[in-house]
Design a protein around this motif. Structure first.
Motif, PDB file in Angstrom:
ATOM      1  N   LYS A  56       0.847  -1.187   0.000  1.00 28.45           N
ATOM      2  CA  LYS A  56       0.000   0.000   0.000  1.00 28.45           C
ATOM      3  C   LYS A  56       0.882   1.237   0.000  1.00 28.45           C
ATOM      4  O   LYS A  56       2.048   1.178   0.417  1.00 28.45           O
ATOM      5  N   PRO A  57       0.372   2.385  -0.502  1.00 33.05           N
ATOM      6  CA  PRO A  57       1.184   3.617  -0.567  1.00 33.05           C
ATOM      7  C   PRO A  57       1.661   4.030   0.810  1.00 33.05           C
ATOM      8  O   PRO A  57       0.965   3.865   1.814  1.00 33.05           O
ATOM      9  N   SER A  58       2.878   4.589   0.827  1.00 38.23           N
ATOM     10  CA  SER A  58       3.457   5.028   2.100  1.00 38.23           C
ATOM     11  C   SER A  58       4.037   6.429   1.955  1.00 38.23           C
ATOM     12  O   SER A  58       3.288   7.394   1.829  1.00 38.23           O
ATOM     13  N   VAL A  59       5.355   6.549   1.905  1.00 40.47           N
ATOM     14  CA  VAL A  59       6.034   7.840   1.891  1.00 40.47           C
ATOM     15  C   VAL A  59       6.164   8.374   0.464  1.00 40.47           C
ATOM     16  O   VAL A  59       6.362   7.613  -0.479  1.00 40.47           O
ATOM     17  N   VAL A  60       6.048   9.696   0.321  1.00 39.81           N
ATOM     18  CA  VAL A  60       6.204  10.355  -0.977  1.00 39.81           C
ATOM     19  C   VAL A  60       7.490  11.179  -0.976  1.00 39.81           C
ATOM     20  O   VAL A  60       7.775  11.909  -0.028  1.00 39.81           O
ATOM     21  N   HIS A  61       8.292  11.048  -2.050  1.00 41.38           N
ATOM     22  CA  HIS A  61       9.553  11.782  -2.173  1.00 41.38           C
ATOM     23  C   HIS A  61       9.587  12.562  -3.479  1.00 41.38           C
ATOM     24  O   HIS A  61       8.947  12.188  -4.464  1.00 41.38           O
ATOM     25  N   CYS A  64      14.656  14.188  -6.852  1.00 41.92           N
ATOM     26  CA  CYS A  64      16.020  14.699  -6.762  1.00 41.92           C
ATOM     27  C   CYS A  64      16.620  14.481  -5.371  1.00 41.92           C
ATOM     28  O   CYS A  64      17.804  14.744  -5.145  1.00 41.92           O
ATOM     29  N   SER A  65      15.822  13.997  -4.420  1.00 42.38           N
ATOM     30  CA  SER A  65      16.316  13.801  -3.066  1.00 42.38           C
ATOM     31  C   SER A  65      17.022  12.460  -2.928  1.00 42.38           C
ATOM     32  O   SER A  65      16.723  11.506  -3.661  1.00 42.38           O
ATOM     33  N   PRO A  66      17.966  12.316  -2.006  1.00 36.71           N
ATOM     34  CA  PRO A  66      18.636  11.028  -1.776  1.00 36.71           C
ATOM     35  C   PRO A  66      17.659   9.928  -1.383  1.00 36.71           C
ATOM     36  O   PRO A  66      17.833   8.776  -1.747  1.00 36.71           O
ATOM     37  N   GLN A  67      16.585  10.303  -0.640  1.00 36.75           N
ATOM     38  CA  GLN A  67      15.612   9.302  -0.232  1.00 36.75           C
ATOM     39  C   GLN A  67      14.905   8.689  -1.441  1.00 36.75           C
ATOM     40  O   GLN A  67      14.634   7.494  -1.484  1.00 36.75           O
ATOM     41  N   ALA A  68      14.603   9.524  -2.450  1.00 35.46           N
ATOM     42  CA  ALA A  68      13.935   9.026  -3.650  1.00 35.46           C
ATOM     43  C   ALA A  68      14.849   8.086  -4.422  1.00 35.46           C
ATOM     44  O   ALA A  68      14.429   7.022  -4.883  1.00 35.46           O
ATOM     45  N   ALA A  69      16.102   8.475  -4.583  1.00 34.42           N
ATOM     46  CA  ALA A  69      17.061   7.626  -5.291  1.00 34.42           C
ATOM     47  C   ALA A  69      17.222   6.285  -4.581  1.00 34.42           C
ATOM     48  O   ALA A  69      17.325   5.232  -5.209  1.00 34.42           O
ATOM     49  N   LYS A  70      17.196   6.307  -3.259  1.00 32.61           N
ATOM     50  CA  LYS A  70      17.311   5.089  -2.474  1.00 32.61           C
ATOM     51  C   LYS A  70      16.088   4.197  -2.669  1.00 32.61           C
ATOM     52  O   LYS A  70      16.199   2.965  -2.789  1.00 32.61           O
ATOM     53  N   SER A  85       7.590  16.718 -15.066  1.00 33.57           N
ATOM     54  CA  SER A  85       8.314  17.576 -16.006  1.00 33.57           C
ATOM     55  C   SER A  85       9.783  17.160 -15.976  1.00 33.57           C
ATOM     56  O   SER A  85      10.167  16.254 -15.228  1.00 33.57           O
ATOM     57  N   ARG A  86      10.608  17.867 -16.750  1.00 36.21           N
ATOM     58  CA  ARG A  86      12.029  17.550 -16.782  1.00 36.21           C
ATOM     59  C   ARG A  86      12.698  17.825 -15.443  1.00 36.21           C
ATOM     60  O   ARG A  86      13.771  17.289 -15.156  1.00 36.21           O
ATOM     61  N   VAL A  87      12.072  18.633 -14.630  1.00 40.92           N
ATOM     62  CA  VAL A  87      12.707  19.003 -13.367  1.00 40.92           C
ATOM     63  C   VAL A  87      11.889  18.576 -12.155  1.00 40.92           C
ATOM     64  O   VAL A  87      12.269  18.864 -11.028  1.00 40.92           O
ATOM     65  N   GLN A  88      10.763  17.894 -12.382  1.00 45.74           N
ATOM     66  CA  GLN A  88       9.930  17.504 -11.258  1.00 45.74           C
ATOM     67  C   GLN A  88       9.447  16.063 -11.404  1.00 45.74           C
ATOM     68  O   GLN A  88       8.697  15.736 -12.322  1.00 45.74           O
ATOM     69  N   THR A  89       9.919  15.205 -10.535  1.00 48.63           N
ATOM     70  CA  THR A  89       9.521  13.800 -10.503  1.00 48.63           C
ATOM     71  C   THR A  89       9.201  13.421  -9.066  1.00 48.63           C
ATOM     72  O   THR A  89       9.900  13.810  -8.139  1.00 48.63           O
ATOM     73  N   VAL A  90       8.130  12.666  -8.900  1.00 50.12           N
ATOM     74  CA  VAL A  90       7.699  12.254  -7.571  1.00 50.12           C
ATOM     75  C   VAL A  90       7.766  10.731  -7.474  1.00 50.12           C
ATOM     76  O   VAL A  90       7.329  10.026  -8.390  1.00 50.12           O
ATOM     77  N   VAL A  91       8.339  10.240  -6.383  1.00 48.07           N
ATOM     78  CA  VAL A  91       8.426   8.804  -6.137  1.00 48.07           C
ATOM     79  C   VAL A  91       7.581   8.470  -4.911  1.00 48.07           C
ATOM     80  O   VAL A  91       7.761   9.053  -3.844  1.00 48.07           O
ATOM     81  N   VAL A  92       6.651   7.531  -5.092  1.00 45.44           N
ATOM     82  CA  VAL A  92       5.795   7.093  -3.997  1.00 45.44           C
ATOM     83  C   VAL A  92       6.262   5.718  -3.538  1.00 45.44           C
ATOM     84  O   VAL A  92       6.255   4.761  -4.314  1.00 45.44           O
ATOM     85  N   GLU A  93       6.693   5.636  -2.294  1.00 46.91           N
ATOM     86  CA  GLU A  93       7.081   4.352  -1.725  1.00 46.91           C
ATOM     87  C   GLU A  93       5.840   3.567  -1.326  1.00 46.91           C
ATOM     88  O   GLU A  93       4.825   4.143  -0.925  1.00 46.91           O
TER      89      GLU A  93
END
Length: 453
Positions: A56-61, A64-70, A85-93
Motif C-alpha cells: 500500500k502507498p506510504s512515503v512520498v519523495h 532529486c532527493s537522496p531518499q527518492a534515489a534510495k 516535467s524535466r525538473v519535477q519527478t515524484v516517487v511514492v514508496e
C-alpha cells in the motif's frame, strides 16, 4: 508475486485454499492452441496465498532527493515514479500490507508476473500466429488486489511492479529495449533522469496532492449490468488508473489527455467484469459466480444428449455427431456443419457449390439446399470454456461466422458486448475464438433434422 511453489497451490494443497476468483482470456476455447503451460494459460485461478504479499502507498519523495534515489534502487522497496516535467519527478514508496494479496498480469515472463498474457489473434490456431503481430500489451499490465478476509473483494489497478519492484510510467523505447534484453541492473540516479525526459504516459497531481496516472495503452474495465447471468446487459467501458481511480475513456487508447474522473464508480471487480489490456481481454469470474456456472461434466452430458438424438444430414442422410470436447481443430466425417444464414444443420458436402465458384465468390458462401438462403457454411464446434456461459441450458445456437455453439442466452449476451478493438473501435466477438460477429444478430438458432427411422 509468482514462484514455482505457488503455481499449483489451488490444487495440490492438502487444505483447500480460499479461491478469490478466476481470470479467463477471451478467444480460447478451454485452453491455449499449443496447450496451457505454467503461467501461460487460458485461465488463471487467484487463491489466497500462504503469506500476504500486498503493498500500500506510504512515503512520498521528490526524485532529486537522496531518499527518492534510495527508494528506486532498493530491491526490497516497492515504488512508483511519476515524472511531471524535466525538473519535477515524484516517487511514492509502497509498504507491506498484511491484509491483501497481490496478483500481477502482463506480457512479461519475469517472476513478478503471476499470469502471462499474450496478444489474442482472432481464430488463431497456434501461439505462433500471435507472435507475428507486434504486441500492444504492456509487459507489466495490471495488478489485482484481493482482500484476505470475507467478502474477499478484488480491485484492479493499472500497471504492475517490475523485477526491481518499481513502476515507471511511460518507459522510453530505449529503456524498454534494455529491459527486454534482460538488463535488470538497478537504475542509478543519473540514468533515471536520462529516460524520464521521454515520458509519454499521462500522469498528474490530484486536487488533494496525491499522484496518479495512466499506462500508455490503458487498462479498460466494464462491469455488466445485472451481474453475469441470463439478465446481463452491457455496461460502460471505463479506464482504470495506476491508483485504481475510474475515468471515462480517452479519445484514443494512448492519448495524452485523460478522461473525466468518475467518482461514483469503483475499481472493484464484479462477477462478469471484463478487463481489456489492449491486445487481450480477460473475464473475471468470482468464486461464487463460478459455483453457479455449468461444469465441463455438464457440457459433456449436453454433448452426449445431442448425439444420442442422432441428428441427420438432410442431404446425405448420414448421422451427425459433435466430436469429443478435446478435439477442437480438425472436423471429422460426422462433424455437423451449418448454413449460418438460416441455421440448417448438415453434414459436409459439396452439393450446390458450383454456382458460387462460377460467380467468383468465396467458398464459404454457400446456398442452403433446404431453403436456398446464402451465407457462411461452416463446421460447428461446441463452446468448451464453461466460464463464458451465463446459464446451463442446452447448446442450441451458433455464433456467426465462426460456428461455435452455446446456449441461446449465452449467445445473446456476448452478441451485445462491445469489445475494444484497436485504439478506438469496438465490436462484438465470439468469446470462444475472438472472431468479430456478423449477420443480423451475430448468432443463429440451429435447425437439426432427426432420424427418419
Amino acid at each position: 508475486m509468482y514462484s514455482p511453489e505457488q503455481e499449483n497451490i489451488c490444487t495440490t494443497s492438502t487444505k483447500v485454499p480460499v479461491k478469490y476468483g478466476e481470470l479467463i482470456v477471451l478467444g480460447y476455447n478451454g485452453s491455449l492452441p499449443n496447450g496451457d503451460r505454467g503461467r501461460r494459460k487460458s485461465r488463471f485461478a487467484l487463491c489466497k496465498r500462504p503469506k500476504a504479499n500486498g503493498v500500500k502507498p506510504s512515503v512520498v519523495h521528490v526524485a532529486c532527493s537522496p531518499q527518492a534515489a534510495k527508494a528506486i534502487s532498493n530491491k526490497d522497496q516497492h515504488s512508483i515514479s511519476y515524472t511531471l516535467s524535466r525538473v519535477q519527478t515524484v516517487v511514492v514508496e509502497y509498504t507491506h500490507d498484511i491484509n491483501i494479496d497481490m496478483f500481477q498480469v502482463g506480457r512479461s515472463t519475469e517472476s513478478p508476473i503471476d499470469f502471462v498474457v499474450t496478444d489474442t489473434v482472432a481464430g488463431s490456431q497456434s501461439n505462433a500466429d500471435a507472435q507475428t503481430v507486434q504486441s500492444t500489451i504492456s509487459r507489466f499490465a495490471c495488478r489485482i488486489i484481493c482482500q484476505r478476509t470475507p467478502p474477499y473483494s478484488a480491485r484492479i489497478y493499472a500497471a504492475g511492479f517490475d523485477s526491481s519492484k518499481n513502476i515507471f510510467l511511460g518507459v522510453s523505447g530505449r529503456s524498454e529495449e534494455k529491459r527486454q534484453e534482460g538488463m535488470t541492473q538497478k537504475l542509478t540516479r543519473s540514468s533515471f533522469f536520462v529516460f524520464i525526459t521521454q515520458e509519454k504516459a499521462a500522469k498528474w497531481k490530484t486536487a488533494d496532492g496525491q499522484m496518479d496516472g495512466l499506462t500508455t495503452n490503458g487498462v479498460l474495465v466494464m462491469h455488466p449490468r445485472h451481474g453475469f447471468s441470463q439478465d446481463s446487459r452491457p455496461g460502460v467501458w471505463r479506464e482504470i488508473s495506476v491508483c485504481g481511480n475510474v475515468f471515462t475513456l480517452r479519445e484514443t487508447r494512448s492519448a495524452q489527455q485523460p478522461g473525466k474522473l468518475v467518482e461514483a464508480e469503483s475499481q472493484e471487480l464484479e462477477d462478469g467484469s471484463l478487463i481489456d489490456l489492449c491486445g487481450a481481454t480477460l473475464l473475471w469470474r468470482t468464486a461464487e459466480g463460478l459455483s453457479r456456472t455449468p461444469t465441463l461434466k455438464h457440457l459433456e452430458a449436453l454433448r452426449q444428449e445431442i448425439n444420442a438424438a442422432r441428428p441427420q444430414c438432410p442431404v446425405g442422410f448420414n448421422t451427425l455427431a459433435f466430436p469429443s470436447m478435446r478435439r477442437k481443430d480438425t472436423p471429422d466425417e460426422k462433424q455437423p456443419w451449418a448454413y449460418l444464414r438460416c441455421g440448417h444443420v448438415h453434414g459436409y458436402h459439396n452439393w450446390g457449390n458450383h454456382r458460387e465458384e462460377r460467380e467468383g465468390r468465396e467458398r464459404c458462401q454457400r446456398e442452403c439446399p433446404m431453403c436456398r438462403a446464402k451465407g457462411p457454411y461452416v463446421p460447428l464446434w461446441l463452446g468448451c470454456e464453461a466460464g463464458f456461459y451465463v446459464d446451463a441450458a442446452p447448446p442450441t445456437h451458433a455464433f456467426h461466422p465462426c460456428g461455435h455453439v452455446c446456449s441461446e442466452k449465452t449467445a445473446a449476451f456476448w452478441s451485445q458486448i462491445p469489445l475494444p478493438h484497436g485504439t478506438h473501435t469496438f465490436h462484438a466477438a465470439c468469446p470462444f475464438c475472438a472472431q468479430q460477429l456478423s449477420g443480423e444478430q451475430g448468432f443463429v438458432r440451429l435447425i437439426f433434422q432427426g432420424p427418419l427411422d
